[in-house]
Design a protein around this motif. Sequence first.
Motif, short mmCIF file in Angstrom:
data_model
loop_
_atom_site.label_atom_id
_atom_site.label_comp_id
_atom_site.label_asym_id
_atom_site.label_seq_id
_atom_site.Cartn_x
_atom_site.Cartn_y
_atom_site.Cartn_z
N ARG A 1 34.44 38.71 34.37
CA ARG A 1 35.88 38.75 34.12
C ARG A 1 36.57 39.55 35.22
NH1 ARG A 1 39.99 41.54 31.46
NH2 ARG A 1 41.41 40.18 30.30
N ILE A 2 37.58 38.95 35.81
CA ILE A 2 38.34 39.60 36.89
C ILE A 2 39.71 39.96 36.34
CG2 ILE A 2 39.19 39.39 39.25
CD1 ILE A 2 37.15 37.10 39.62
N SER A 3 39.99 41.26 36.22
CA SER A 3 41.26 41.70 35.65
C SER A 3 42.41 41.48 36.63
CB SER A 3 41.18 43.18 35.28
OG SER A 3 41.14 43.98 36.46
N PHE A 4 43.63 41.61 36.11
CA PHE A 4 44.82 41.47 36.95
C PHE A 4 44.78 42.48 38.08
CE2 PHE A 4 49.19 42.04 38.22
CZ PHE A 4 49.78 40.80 38.07
N ALA B 1 40.88 52.01 33.28
CA ALA B 1 39.57 51.89 33.94
C ALA B 1 39.41 52.93 35.03
CB ALA B 1 39.40 50.49 34.51
N LEU B 2 40.51 53.20 35.77
CA LEU B 2 40.44 54.18 36.85
C LEU B 2 40.39 55.61 36.32
CD1 LEU B 2 43.04 52.63 39.34
CD2 LEU B 2 40.56 52.70 39.61
N THR B 3 41.08 55.87 35.21
CA THR B 3 41.18 57.24 34.70
C THR B 3 40.07 57.60 33.71
OG1 THR B 3 42.73 56.48 33.00
CG2 THR B 3 43.67 57.34 35.05
N ALA C 1 33.23 43.24 46.39
CA ALA C 1 32.30 44.35 46.15
C ALA C 1 33.05 45.66 45.96
CB ALA C 1 31.32 44.47 47.32
N LEU C 2 34.13 45.84 46.71
CA LEU C 2 34.89 47.08 46.65
C LEU C 2 35.56 47.28 45.29
CD1 LEU C 2 35.93 49.56 48.24
CD2 LEU C 2 37.92 48.18 48.90
N VAL C 3 36.09 46.20 44.70
CA VAL C 3 36.80 46.34 43.41
C VAL C 3 35.85 46.22 42.23
CG1 VAL C 3 38.93 45.44 44.42
CG2 VAL C 3 37.38 43.87 43.24
N GLY C 4 34.57 45.99 42.49
CA GLY C 4 33.60 45.95 41.40
C GLY C 4 33.42 44.60 40.75
N VAL C 5 33.94 43.53 41.37
CA VAL C 5 33.73 42.19 40.81
C VAL C 5 32.27 41.80 40.93
CG1 VAL C 5 34.29 39.74 41.09
CG2 VAL C 5 36.10 41.46 41.22
N TRP D 1 42.05 41.66 40.72
CA TRP D 1 42.44 40.53 41.57
C TRP D 1 43.45 40.97 42.63
CZ3 TRP D 1 41.11 35.19 41.32
CH2 TRP D 1 41.82 34.39 42.23
N THR D 2 44.50 41.69 42.19
CA THR D 2 45.55 42.10 43.11
C THR D 2 45.02 43.06 44.18
OG1 THR D 2 47.18 41.84 41.34
CG2 THR D 2 47.85 43.13 43.26
N THR D 3 44.17 44.01 43.78
CA THR D 3 43.58 44.93 44.74
C THR D 3 42.72 44.19 45.76
OG1 THR D 3 43.53 46.66 43.05
CG2 THR D 3 42.16 47.00 45.00
N MET D 4 41.98 43.21 45.28
CA MET D 4 41.12 42.42 46.16
C MET D 4 41.95 41.55 47.11
SD MET D 4 38.18 39.71 44.97
CE MET D 4 39.34 38.89 43.86
#
Length: 535
Positions: A255-258, A333-335, A529-533, A261-264
Amino acid sequence: MTDTSVPEERTEIDRSAPAEGGSTEQPQSTLSRGEQRVERFRQTHGLWLAPVIAIAFALLPISLPTDQHLLGAVLLGVITLWITEPIPIPISGLLGVAAIVLVGVAPVDEVLAPFGSSTILTFIGAFVLAKAMLKHGLTRRFSFAVLGLPGVGRSTPRIILAFGGITCVLSAFVSNTATVAMLLPTALGILDVIARLLGEQRHEYRDVDPLRLRVGTALMLVLAYGGSVGGLLTPVGAPPNLIGRGLIEQTTGTRISFGQWTTMALPICGVMFVLLIAILLLLNRPEIRRINGVQEYVARERKRMGGLTRAEINTLIAFSVTVLLWITPSIFALTAGTDTAVYESVNNRLDEGVVAIIGAALLFLLPTQWRERKATLTWSDAATIDWGTILLFGSGIIFGSLLEETGLAESIGSSASELLGVATPFALTALAVGLAILISETTSNTASAAVVVPIIIPLAVAAGISPVVPALAGVFAASFGFMLPVSTPQNAIVYGSGAVRITQMVRCGFLFDLLGGLVILLLVPAMAALVGVVS
């Protein structure tokens, strides 16, 4: 004193569909007689070719289970219809869905289940929000605000840069086609001002045709191509994004969150935007760089619009609430981390489809005139959103689901892997990018994603490769198709303006296809890889 009055639009007009702010004028594409003959040939022969190909494949003595064999036959027929377009693409998909049930591949309830998916709700909600932004002129106001920034209107390269930036940002949330159609009259107006100023410099105004200027070519193409680049930025920016993301989640469980996706996509879009501006300015050097008069034109238009209306404020509220709720799970997720109960609770409740519907519903609740019970949007407005794309998306998800469930995807992957010898992630990703761009040049970007992703995923599985990155690369590349007027609606719209010749579009589009494909090939694996997908 330079006359900067709004020039007449130099486009053909379709008065059948309402446009922004109640106007009924939308720019339409024009094709040469030769191009029209090619289109008629393609559509005429596609009408009989699709059933012939489907029936011929069904009769081949192939050692496949019956359901896989029949599904493959139907899919080949639908792909033929998508490429040749003898009937509207959404109807082609629905015909394929009906054929699947009729030939007995699967029961009707099982076949139609994907139409109730969360992604369908995301599509509907995003389209309704975009409709409100266009109807009430919020996108136009934003455009003039950017063009009114100090110094932007005094340089042709800066104007091209500004229009490209505006198009990219708007296309991340609003239909690419609608964005370009909305911005085109403003671009033509500014182009006419540039032509007048150039004529005054040369003392030959009557000989300067604004539709034959190199700066006009650059301005039109930055609209068309900028819409495709910006559409990559968010999952709702373009139909291929949602289709590909849905297929990836359904077949791989990833699952790729909003937010992911945007960060990637952000650095990918940034690099592609820089390349776009460089290509257009190098291949279409503006005849004039320093200009006066455009800023006055923009200032007069902004003054004419006045302050924010109640409808615009309501639309901003609904849009802001939607985006905030979309990114809330990523903030948690970040916090708090993805393994916490808090994140799981928020993530499960703030489903993107549900959030999109909440945002769209606000437009029917927030009033513009309370006494008359008049809301920001009416159902008649919502009825005019792009339901065809929604239907096409549903049918694409159905085919992807059945390819997986019947085992045909695995069979295709195993056979293609042996035939092509694709054994590395890089080779498979390159294949996905090349195939998606090639298909996008001849058919719709949406159809390209619906065709390529179901092919790439089983190829990866058969080769023992994680399918997420190659599939994502195929999804990004599906938004390409820059060479021909028929490649994307945006291309067709700017070609119809008369300011872009086919040779110019092919030359610029080919180079941007090539460089953009390399950007995707190199950056998608790293950013995923950077955003954890992918791990």
